[in-house]
Design a protein around this motif. Sequence first.
Motif, PDB file in Angstrom:
ATOM      1  N   ARG A 224      52.788  46.184  10.794  1.00  0.00           N
ATOM      2  CA  ARG A 224      53.061  44.489  10.553  1.00  0.00           C
ATOM      3  C   ARG A 224      51.877  44.107   9.441  1.00  0.00           C
ATOM      4  O   ARG A 224      52.445  43.428   8.588  1.00  0.00           O
ATOM      5  N   THR A 225      50.700  44.877   9.384  1.00  0.00           N
ATOM      6  CA  THR A 225      49.672  44.265   8.416  1.00  0.00           C
ATOM      7  C   THR A 225      49.573  45.183   7.435  1.00  0.00           C
ATOM      8  O   THR A 225      48.994  44.851   6.052  1.00  0.00           O
ATOM      9  N   GLY A 226      50.128  46.429   7.326  1.00  0.00           N
ATOM     10  CA  GLY A 226      49.739  47.295   6.280  1.00  0.00           C
ATOM     11  C   GLY A 226      48.607  47.994   6.515  1.00  0.00           C
ATOM     12  O   GLY A 226      48.107  48.617   5.325  1.00  0.00           O
ATOM     13  N   LYS A 227      47.521  47.799   7.304  1.00  0.00           N
ATOM     14  CA  LYS A 227      46.351  48.181   7.474  1.00  0.00           C
ATOM     15  C   LYS A 227      46.315  49.661   8.069  1.00  0.00           C
ATOM     16  O   LYS A 227      47.492  50.000   9.113  1.00  0.00           O
ATOM     17  N   PRO A 228      45.106  50.687   7.894  1.00  0.00           N
ATOM     18  CA  PRO A 228      45.400  51.965   8.485  1.00  0.00           C
ATOM     19  C   PRO A 228      45.114  51.734  10.219  1.00  0.00           C
ATOM     20  O   PRO A 228      44.596  50.782  10.523  1.00  0.00           O
ATOM     21  N   VAL A 229      45.611  52.468  11.064  1.00  0.00           N
ATOM     22  CA  VAL A 229      45.815  52.494  12.577  1.00  0.00           C
ATOM     23  C   VAL A 229      44.407  52.706  13.040  1.00  0.00           C
ATOM     24  O   VAL A 229      43.781  51.938  13.740  1.00  0.00           O
ATOM     25  N   GLU A 230      43.481  53.281  12.207  1.00  0.00           N
ATOM     26  CA  GLU A 230      41.989  53.526  12.837  1.00  0.00           C
ATOM     27  C   GLU A 230      41.195  52.348  12.534  1.00  0.00           C
ATOM     28  O   GLU A 230      40.278  52.242  13.510  1.00  0.00           O
ATOM     29  N   GLU A 231      41.393  51.426  11.613  1.00  0.00           N
ATOM     30  CA  GLU A 231      40.944  50.325  11.401  1.00  0.00           C
ATOM     31  C   GLU A 231      41.255  49.234  12.389  1.00  0.00           C
ATOM     32  O   GLU A 231      40.250  48.602  12.783  1.00  0.00           O
ATOM     33  N   ILE A 232      42.379  49.247  12.822  1.00  0.00           N
ATOM     34  CA  ILE A 232      43.027  48.250  13.529  1.00  0.00           C
ATOM     35  C   ILE A 232      42.267  48.752  14.919  1.00  0.00           C
ATOM     36  O   ILE A 232      41.799  47.672  15.664  1.00  0.00           O
ATOM     37  N   ILE A 233      42.475  49.744  15.350  1.00  0.00           N
ATOM     38  CA  ILE A 233      41.737  50.139  16.570  1.00  0.00           C
ATOM     39  C   ILE A 233      40.213  49.987  16.775  1.00  0.00           C
ATOM     40  O   ILE A 233      39.549  49.320  17.591  1.00  0.00           O
ATOM     41  N   LYS A 234      39.463  50.244  15.613  1.00  0.00           N
ATOM     42  CA  LYS A 234      37.890  50.010  15.490  1.00  0.00           C
ATOM     43  C   LYS A 234      37.729  48.563  15.684  1.00  0.00           C
ATOM     44  O   LYS A 234      36.788  47.927  16.464  1.00  0.00           O
ATOM     45  N   LYS A 235      38.469  47.628  14.912  1.00  0.00           N
ATOM     46  CA  LYS A 235      38.235  46.011  14.918  1.00  0.00           C
ATOM     47  C   LYS A 235      38.744  45.554  16.347  1.00  0.00           C
ATOM     48  O   LYS A 235      37.716  44.821  16.893  1.00  0.00           O
ATOM     49  N   ASN A 236      39.711  45.844  17.000  1.00  0.00           N
ATOM     50  CA  ASN A 236      39.959  45.796  18.401  1.00  0.00           C
ATOM     51  C   ASN A 236      38.760  46.255  19.557  1.00  0.00           C
ATOM     52  O   ASN A 236      38.554  45.019  20.032  1.00  0.00           O
ATOM     53  N   GLN A 237      38.300  47.285  19.148  1.00  0.00           N
ATOM     54  CA  GLN A 237      37.304  47.748  20.224  1.00  0.00           C
ATOM     55  C   GLN A 237      35.970  46.947  19.986  1.00  0.00           C
ATOM     56  O   GLN A 237      35.539  46.303  21.119  1.00  0.00           O
ATOM     57  N   LYS A 238      35.507  46.556  18.734  1.00  0.00           N
ATOM     58  CA  LYS A 238      34.111  45.883  18.298  1.00  0.00           C
ATOM     59  C   LYS A 238      34.640  44.305  19.135  1.00  0.00           C
ATOM     60  O   LYS A 238      33.704  43.837  19.581  1.00  0.00           O
ATOM     61  N   GLU A 239      35.911  43.705  18.995  1.00  0.00           N
ATOM     62  CA  GLU A 239      35.899  42.481  19.493  1.00  0.00           C
ATOM     63  C   GLU A 239      35.969  42.371  20.966  1.00  0.00           C
ATOM     64  O   GLU A 239      35.435  41.484  21.545  1.00  0.00           O
ATOM     65  N   ARG A 240      36.571  43.386  21.439  1.00  0.00           N
ATOM     66  CA  ARG A 240      36.510  43.544  23.193  1.00  0.00           C
ATOM     67  C   ARG A 240      34.945  43.911  23.571  1.00  0.00           C
ATOM     68  O   ARG A 240      34.677  43.022  24.568  1.00  0.00           O
ATOM     69  N   GLN A 241      34.178  44.478  22.842  1.00  0.00           N
ATOM     70  CA  GLN A 241      32.832  44.730  23.181  1.00  0.00           C
ATOM     71  C   GLN A 241      32.083  43.308  22.998  1.00  0.00           C
ATOM     72  O   GLN A 241      31.207  42.906  23.942  1.00  0.00           O
TER      73      GLN A 241
END
Length: 290
Positions: A224-241
Amino acid sequence: MKGNKGMLKAGNIKRLLAAIAVVVVLGISSAIGYCAEDEFKIVKTYPENAAEGMAYQNMSIKIWFNRDIKPEDSLKEANRKYKKYFSIQDEKGKELPVMVAFPKRKGGIFSKLSKDGDESKMLMVLVAIDQTGKEQAQPNTKYTLKIKKGLDLGSGNVVKEDKQVSFKTLNQSTANKVNIGMMVFMVGGMIVFSVVDNKKKQAAKNADNKKTPKPINPYKEAKRTGKPVEEIIKKNQKERQKAEARRERTRLKNAEEKQESDKIIMDVNKPKHKYVDKSGSKRWKKLLDK
């Protein structure tokens, strides 16, 4: 000339006599005033005359003098000497049994009952209890403490005049109503506080839940965003922390507030220290035997 000198001499003598008379009068007045100030006397009492709301349980009247008094080494000896000079009566003339104590007496138990700074000038008149341990004084009753002249506390410390102190004991009915009112007020306040606090906590929890990122499908998000999968996973983990850290801070804050609230409630309900003698007249007899 001789006549004038005689008149002058007579005038000087009159002025001298007048001056001497003034000095004598001033000296006598000063002596009288000094004696009055130096006279051994009662300077204050607790309760004061005409006081109301005096506790009738474990009743004790404190009397301060203008000089230090020598406490008796024996409580029994103190009562043998001084008890006859004190009496407490109600309006009908009923007399209460009393005992005399010196808070300054070395090793005396009554020294623990007095927190005043002038114990060396003070004695206490206490109302005794009967054989069943029942209080002799009654609530909502006017009493009069009478102190007879002739009370000799040694070293020339003799009370020269009779003294009376009248006071009224606590109206227990009124006191109970006030206590009930305060309890209702406190309970009501605690309920309101608890409701408001729970609402605040629920609002904070709802706000925290809104801030907590929901689980996502990284592949769909990447598409949907055109961003790399690794970047999305890392951002989501950071927000959850971050969200988890916020929840932990909130939990710790709530725990501290609860601990403080429990402490306040414990302090309010904690029984106040009170000298209570429930063993009857035998306890008084033991004290007097010391």
